[in-house]
Design a protein around this motif. Structure first.
Motif, PDB file in Angstrom:
ATOM      1  N   THR A   1       0.853  -1.183   0.000  1.00  0.00           N
ATOM      2  CA  THR A   1       0.000   0.000   0.000  1.00  0.00           C
ATOM      3  C   THR A   1       0.894   1.240   0.000  1.00  0.00           C
ATOM      4  O   THR A   1       2.059   1.157   0.410  1.00  0.00           O
ATOM      5  CB  THR A   1      -0.939  -0.016   1.234  1.00  0.00           C
ATOM      6  OG1 THR A   1      -1.937   0.992   1.099  1.00  0.00           O
ATOM      7  CG2 THR A   1      -0.169   0.194   2.520  1.00  0.00           C
ATOM      8  N   PRO A   2       0.403   2.386  -0.466  1.00  0.00           N
ATOM      9  CA  PRO A   2       1.258   3.582  -0.493  1.00  0.00           C
ATOM     10  C   PRO A   2       1.728   3.990   0.899  1.00  0.00           C
ATOM     11  O   PRO A   2       0.978   3.899   1.877  1.00  0.00           O
ATOM     12  CB  PRO A   2       0.344   4.656  -1.095  1.00  0.00           C
ATOM     13  CG  PRO A   2      -0.678   3.898  -1.866  1.00  0.00           C
ATOM     14  CD  PRO A   2      -0.905   2.633  -1.097  1.00  0.00           C
ATOM     15  N   GLY A   3       2.977   4.448   0.977  1.00  0.00           N
ATOM     16  CA  GLY A   3       3.517   4.941   2.233  1.00  0.00           C
ATOM     17  C   GLY A   3       3.013   6.341   2.546  1.00  0.00           C
ATOM     18  O   GLY A   3       2.288   6.963   1.759  1.00  0.00           O
ATOM     19  N   ILE A   4       3.415   6.852   3.708  1.00  0.00           N
ATOM     20  CA  ILE A   4       2.897   8.133   4.190  1.00  0.00           C
ATOM     21  C   ILE A   4       3.241   9.276   3.244  1.00  0.00           C
ATOM     22  O   ILE A   4       2.361  10.038   2.810  1.00  0.00           O
ATOM     23  CB  ILE A   4       3.433   8.414   5.608  1.00  0.00           C
ATOM     24  CG1 ILE A   4       2.829   7.410   6.600  1.00  0.00           C
ATOM     25  CG2 ILE A   4       3.111   9.841   6.035  1.00  0.00           C
ATOM     26  CD1 ILE A   4       3.408   7.503   7.996  1.00  0.00           C
ATOM     27  N   LYS A   5       4.509   9.416   2.897  1.00  0.00           N
ATOM     28  CA  LYS A   5       4.911  10.532   2.025  1.00  0.00           C
ATOM     29  C   LYS A   5       4.287  10.399   0.644  1.00  0.00           C
ATOM     30  O   LYS A   5       3.923  11.399   0.010  1.00  0.00           O
ATOM     31  CB  LYS A   5       6.435  10.596   1.935  1.00  0.00           C
ATOM     32  CG  LYS A   5       7.123  10.904   3.255  1.00  0.00           C
ATOM     33  CD  LYS A   5       8.630  10.955   3.098  1.00  0.00           C
ATOM     34  CE  LYS A   5       9.327  11.231   4.427  1.00  0.00           C
ATOM     35  NZ  LYS A   5       9.166  10.127   5.390  1.00  0.00           N
TER      36      LYS A   5
ATOM     37  N   MET B   1       4.706  18.928   3.619  1.00  0.00           N
ATOM     38  CA  MET B   1       6.092  18.484   3.747  1.00  0.00           C
ATOM     39  C   MET B   1       6.482  18.201   5.197  1.00  0.00           C
ATOM     40  O   MET B   1       7.410  17.442   5.461  1.00  0.00           O
ATOM     41  CB  MET B   1       7.032  19.549   3.176  1.00  0.00           C
ATOM     42  CG  MET B   1       6.815  19.827   1.695  1.00  0.00           C
ATOM     43  SD  MET B   1       7.247  18.410   0.653  1.00  0.00           S
ATOM     44  CE  MET B   1       9.021  18.353   0.913  1.00  0.00           C
ATOM     45  N   HIS B   2       5.788  18.844   6.135  1.00  0.00           N
ATOM     46  CA  HIS B   2       6.148  18.703   7.540  1.00  0.00           C
ATOM     47  C   HIS B   2       4.930  18.213   8.318  1.00  0.00           C
ATOM     48  O   HIS B   2       3.858  18.814   8.263  1.00  0.00           O
ATOM     49  CB  HIS B   2       6.638  20.042   8.104  1.00  0.00           C
ATOM     50  CG  HIS B   2       7.789  20.627   7.339  1.00  0.00           C
ATOM     51  ND1 HIS B   2       9.058  20.107   7.399  1.00  0.00           N
ATOM     52  CD2 HIS B   2       7.842  21.671   6.470  1.00  0.00           C
ATOM     53  CE1 HIS B   2       9.855  20.803   6.618  1.00  0.00           C
ATOM     54  NE2 HIS B   2       9.143  21.763   6.035  1.00  0.00           N
ATOM     55  N   PHE B   3       5.108  17.118   9.022  1.00  0.00           N
ATOM     56  CA  PHE B   3       4.002  16.549   9.782  1.00  0.00           C
ATOM     57  C   PHE B   3       4.577  15.714  10.917  1.00  0.00           C
ATOM     58  O   PHE B   3       5.690  15.192  10.837  1.00  0.00           O
ATOM     59  CB  PHE B   3       3.109  15.683   8.884  1.00  0.00           C
ATOM     60  CG  PHE B   3       3.873  14.750   7.982  1.00  0.00           C
ATOM     61  CD1 PHE B   3       4.216  13.477   8.390  1.00  0.00           C
ATOM     62  CD2 PHE B   3       4.272  15.171   6.721  1.00  0.00           C
ATOM     63  CE1 PHE B   3       4.930  12.634   7.565  1.00  0.00           C
ATOM     64  CE2 PHE B   3       4.994  14.330   5.883  1.00  0.00           C
ATOM     65  CZ  PHE B   3       5.324  13.058   6.305  1.00  0.00           C
ATOM     66  N   GLY B   4       3.814  15.626  11.988  1.00  0.00           N
ATOM     67  CA  GLY B   4       4.265  14.891  13.158  1.00  0.00           C
ATOM     68  C   GLY B   4       3.570  13.555  13.284  1.00  0.00           C
ATOM     69  O   GLY B   4       2.732  13.175  12.460  1.00  0.00           O
ATOM     70  N   LYS B   5       3.916  12.862  14.350  1.00  0.00           N
ATOM     71  CA  LYS B   5       3.354  11.539  14.588  1.00  0.00           C
ATOM     72  C   LYS B   5       1.894  11.611  15.005  1.00  0.00           C
ATOM     73  O   LYS B   5       1.072  10.805  14.582  1.00  0.00           O
ATOM     74  CB  LYS B   5       4.179  10.827  15.663  1.00  0.00           C
ATOM     75  CG  LYS B   5       3.639   9.472  16.082  1.00  0.00           C
ATOM     76  CD  LYS B   5       4.518   8.835  17.147  1.00  0.00           C
ATOM     77  CE  LYS B   5       3.954   7.506  17.607  1.00  0.00           C
ATOM     78  NZ  LYS B   5       4.803   6.878  18.649  1.00  0.00           N
ATOM     79  N   ASP B   6       1.582  12.585  15.854  1.00  0.00           N
ATOM     80  CA  ASP B   6       0.226  12.709  16.389  1.00  0.00           C
ATOM     81  C   ASP B   6      -0.460  13.924  15.780  1.00  0.00           C
ATOM     82  O   ASP B   6       0.043  15.045  15.870  1.00  0.00           O
ATOM     83  CB  ASP B   6       0.270  12.838  17.914  1.00  0.00           C
ATOM     84  CG  ASP B   6       0.874  11.605  18.575  1.00  0.00           C
ATOM     85  OD1 ASP B   6       0.457  10.493  18.218  1.00  0.00           O
ATOM     86  OD2 ASP B   6       1.761  11.768  19.429  1.00  0.00           O
ATOM     87  N   VAL B   7      -1.581  13.701  15.146  1.00  0.00           N
ATOM     88  CA  VAL B   7      -2.356  14.795  14.564  1.00  0.00           C
ATOM     89  C   VAL B   7      -3.787  14.701  15.079  1.00  0.00           C
ATOM     90  O   VAL B   7      -4.250  13.638  15.502  1.00  0.00           O
ATOM     91  CB  VAL B   7      -2.342  14.734  13.018  1.00  0.00           C
ATOM     92  CG1 VAL B   7      -0.932  14.859  12.487  1.00  0.00           C
ATOM     93  CG2 VAL B   7      -2.982  13.448  12.514  1.00  0.00           C
TER      94      VAL B   7
END
Length: 250
Positions: free
Chosen positions: A145-149, A166-172
C-alpha cells in the motif's frame, strides 16, 4: 568481515557486518563507485586492527551503477540477491520474479530473530508492505500500500488545489480544522487505522503471530513491545547478512 549494500527507492545503505553483528552503517542519497571505495577504505583504515572484507551481498530495487557491480564482483565473493538466490525460507509466492528483494530480505531477517514462528513484517517506507511467513518457514505473500509521504504527494499531484504537506508529526488531531490539518488527519490517522486493521485481521487467523515493524517511517506507528509487536531497525540489512552467511563459501 562482510559488506552489505541495499539500494532502496530513496537511499543506498552500506553496512559492515562481522558474523551477526552490525559494525557500521551509513546511508547515501546518491552514490557512485568512487564514493563507495572511499567509504570502504576509510572505514577499514580507521579500525584499531584493520580487517579484510571477504564477502559482499547487494540487494537493489533500482538499477544501480554497473561499475559498482563490476567492482564488487571482482573484489569480493559476491552475491546479488535475485529470485535464483538460495534462501533459508521457502518462497510460495505465485510470481517470485516480481517479488521485491527488500521484502525477501526483511522476512529472512525476521525469521533469524523469531525462528519457527508465524511472522508479519510491516515495512513502512516509500510503500508500506506486509509480508507473512508461517512457522514452517513458508513465505506466502502479503500486501503493498502507499507509504505516508507517497499519500501526501498523491493528494497534491492528482488535485488542483490541495497543497503538498512536507512537515508533519506523529500525532495529529482527528478533526482537521484547516485544509492542511484535514490532509494530515486523513493521511496519518488513516494509515494508522489501515495498518492496525490489517494486523488484527492476521491475528484472527494466526493468534500467536509476531508483528515486526521496520522501515524509515516506523516512528508513526505504535511499536511498543507488547502484544507480540516489535520494532527492528534495519531488518532488511540483517536479512541480507543472513542470506549472505547462508550462501557464503568460507
Amino acid at each position: 568481515m562482510r559488506l552489505i549494500i541495499d539500494f532502496g527507492n530513496t537511499l543506498c545503505k552500506v553496512a559492515f557486518y562481522e558474523n551477526d553483528e552490525e559494525l557500521n552503517l551509513r546511508s547515501f542519497s546518491n552514490i557512485n563507485l568512487e564514493m563507495l571505495q572511499t567509504h570502504i577504505n576509510k572505514y577499514i583504515n580507521l579500525q584499531p586492527v584493520p580487517g579484510k572484507i571477504t564477502h559482499c551481498i547487494v540487494s537493489s530495487v533500482i538499477n544501480y551503477p554497473a561499475e559498482i557491480k563490476a567492482y564488487l564482483q571482482t573484489t569480493y565473493q559476491f552475491i546479488e540477491l535475485s529470485p535464483n538466490t538460495p534462501l533459508p525460507i521457502s518462497i510460495k509466492y505465485e510470481t517470485p520474479n516480481t517479488l521485491g528483494n527488500d521484502r525477501i530480505a526483511a522476512v529472512v531477517g525476521g525469521k533469524s530473530l523469531f525462528p519457527d514462528q508465524d511472522l508479519l513484517i510491516v515495512d513502512a517506507g516509500t510503500c508500506i508492505t506486509f509480508d507473512f511467513l508461517n512457522k514452517n518457514g513458508d513465505y506466502l505473500g502479503g500486501a503493498i500500500t502507499p507509504g505516508i509521504k507517497l499519500r501526501f504527494k498523491s493528494l497534491n499531484n492528482y488535485t488542483d488545489k490541495l497543497p503538498l504537506i512536507m512537515h508533519f508529526g506523529k500525532d495529529v488531531k482527528l478533526i482537521g480544522s484547516s485544509t492542511e490539518g484535514s490532509i494530515k488527519s486523513g493521511v496519518i490517522n488513516g494509515v494508522k487505522a489501515e495498518v492496525n486493521g490489517i494486523i488484527e485481521n492476521y491475528r484472527e487467523e494466526y493468534p500467536e503471530i509476531k508483528i515486526i515493524f521496520t522501515g524509515g517511517d516506523i516512528n508513526y506507528f505504535d511499536t511498543t513491545p507488547k502484544n507480540n509487536i516489535f520494532a527492528v531497525a534495519n531488518l532488511v540489512l540483517k536479512g541480507l547478512n543472513t542470506i549472505l552467511n547462508y550462501n557464503a563459501e568460507d
